[in-house]
Design an enzyme around this catalytic site. Structure first.
Site, PDB file in Angstrom:
ATOM      1  N   ARG A  77      17.882  -5.340  -5.296  1.00  0.00           N
ATOM      2  CA  ARG A  77      16.513  -5.687  -4.511  1.00  0.00           C
ATOM      3  C   ARG A  77      16.483  -5.169  -3.038  1.00  0.00           C
ATOM      4  NH1 ARG A  77      16.098 -10.350  -2.592  1.00  0.00           N
ATOM      5  NH2 ARG A  77      16.595 -11.504  -4.579  1.00  0.00           N
ATOM      6  N   ASP A 100      -3.703   4.402   5.539  1.00  0.00           N
ATOM      7  CA  ASP A 100      -3.269   4.799   4.157  1.00  0.00           C
ATOM      8  C   ASP A 100      -3.555   6.293   4.133  1.00  0.00           C
ATOM      9  OD1 ASP A 100      -3.676   5.429   1.492  1.00  0.00           O
ATOM     10  OD2 ASP A 100      -4.667   3.305   1.067  1.00  0.00           O
ATOM     11  N   LYS A 152      -0.481   8.685  -6.939  1.00  0.00           N
ATOM     12  CA  LYS A 152      -1.613   9.560  -6.707  1.00  0.00           C
ATOM     13  C   LYS A 152      -0.751  10.808  -6.513  1.00  0.00           C
ATOM     14  CE  LYS A 152      -4.189   5.899  -7.081  1.00  0.00           C
ATOM     15  NZ  LYS A 152      -4.563   5.253  -5.953  1.00  0.00           N
TER      16      LYS A 152
END
Ligand SMILES: *Cc1c(COP(=O)(O)O)cnc(C)c1O
Length: 390
Positions: A48, A172, A197
């Site tokens: 993690r 973004d 994407k």
């Protein structure tokens, strides 16, 4: 303005595996790491907090955006939510009004629970931004070109305003990727990606990234990543690294086709509006050209009604009809009931997301096949007009 070395960076080895010379980074499926010394721990202890495969990806992403630190998350929304965790109770954020639907939902439904207030503002209107800034405004959140109407925000102007008021800027950059737009070089503080994407590009994984230049800010985000725990797994980190290698070839070809499709749609009588930043009469085209070096592969267009859109979609053979974008296959979506379903109807319409709006993410099929397909579907949709308006 176009940085050709970004393409090379996509491919050039972040990793050359020392023992074997393997050209791909190994997928380190290990949650924990043995420590040789009782006193001095090695660079990895628990996945993690850090994993070698994820680290190779994070280094690559930082290099591509011109940052010092990138962090990989389990989704674009995990990256976005984690970035907002830089805020504290009592803070206020300004968010672009045509923000991604999921971000709209996070800002409007989750932030208020933590006493963080928000204003959705048209960031193309600098007076409106200036008026929306409050003493406790800590972040201005940008998306340019935005989803789904490809509205262009002047990054430099917003950064300047933000700095005058001591607030951070988040951007973004999903639609253009670092290949076509490098916001850190324009002064943006945190660049965010839905790597689901274009960066991964094959509709196979869900992933997110944050990239920062300021080292202190990068450390604060790394602390949040480790604490909140929405990390990207080793296998998906590997797939994303592989996707990034072909980003240049994919994005250039898809953008070239998108430009042709936009020109084609512009000439069709049934098409009321075409939104594509590469069109000279697109709102903000000049600003876009001054801050980006490509127009990308996403465009939107408006048909007269929901009925026209329905027939058009049902007739199409080449694009898949789905949410998401940025993949090898062309993806057609209907924002009103897909990406912006989370947005109340009145808010949606105010943002130009009407019932005839369709968004096309152009893929890598041959341009001629795609154009032919669009043409026959438009012809079918045109029949609707004749039956509705006799
Ligand atoms: C898809 C998308 C997101 C959300 O990313 P996920 O990977 O689906 O969580 C955020 N912003 C934009 C612009 C997107 O297209």
């Amino acid at each position: 303005m176009y940085k050709q070395q970004t393409e090379t960076t996509c491919i050039r080895g972040t990793h050359r595996e020392q023992r074997t010379g393997a050209v791909n980074v190994p997928i380190y499926l290990s949650s924990t790491f043995h420590q040789e010394s009782f006193d001095d721990f090695g660079p990895f202890d628990y996945s993690r907090s850090g994993n070698p495969t994820r680290e190779a990806l994070e280094q690559k992403a930082a290099e591509l955006e011109g940052g010092t630190r990138a962090l990989a998350f389990s989704s674009g929304m995990a990256a976005i939510s984690s970035a907002f965790m830089l805020l504290s109770a009592g803070d206020h954020v300004i968010v672009t009004e045509d923000v991604y639907g999921g971000t709209y939902r996070f800002v409007s439904e989750i932030l208020p629970k933590f006493q963080i207030s928000y204003s959705f503002v048209d960031l193309t209107d600098l007076t409106a931004v200036r008026e929306a800034i409050r003493p406790n405004t800590k972040v201005i959140y940008l998306e340019t070109p935005s989803n789904p109407c490809l509205k262009v925000t002047d990054i430099r102007a917003i950064v300047q305003l933000a700095r005058q008021h001591d607030c951070l800027t988040f951007l973004d950059n999903t639609f253009l990727t670092p290949l076509y737009q490098q916001p850190l070089s324009l002064g943006v503080d945190v660049v965010i990606h839905s790597a689901t994407k274009f960066l991964s590009g094959h509709s196979d994984i869900i992933a997110g990234l944050t990239i920062t230049k300021d080292e202190e800010l990068g450390s604060r985000l790394a602390f949040i990543q480790n604490t909140f725990g929405a990390i990207l797994g080793a296998q998906d980190s590997y797939l994303l690294l592989q996707g990034i290698k072909t980003l240049g070839a994919r994005l250039h070809q898809a953008s070239n086709t998108a430009e042709r499709v936009a020109g084609f749609l512009l000439e069709q009588p049934l098409v009321e509006t075409v939104y594509y930043p590469g069109l000279p009469n697109h709102q903000g085209h000049d600003i876009h050209t001054g801050q980006a070096c490509g127009d990308g592969a996403v465009l939107s267009f408006v048909l007269p009604s929901r009925e026209h859109a329905k027939v058009f979609v049902e007739q199409l053979q080449v694009p898949i009809f789905a949410v998401s974008l940025g993949a090898v296959e062309s993806i057609l979506s209907y924002p009103a009931s897909m990406s912006h379903a989370a947005m109340p109807e009145a808010e949606r319409k105010k943002r130009g997301i009407t019932d005839g709006l369709l968004r096309l993410s152009v893929g890598l099929e041959h341009a001629e096949d795609l154009l032919e397909d669009l043409q026959q579907a438009l012809a079918a949709a045109a029949q609707v007009t004749e039956t509705i308006k006799p």
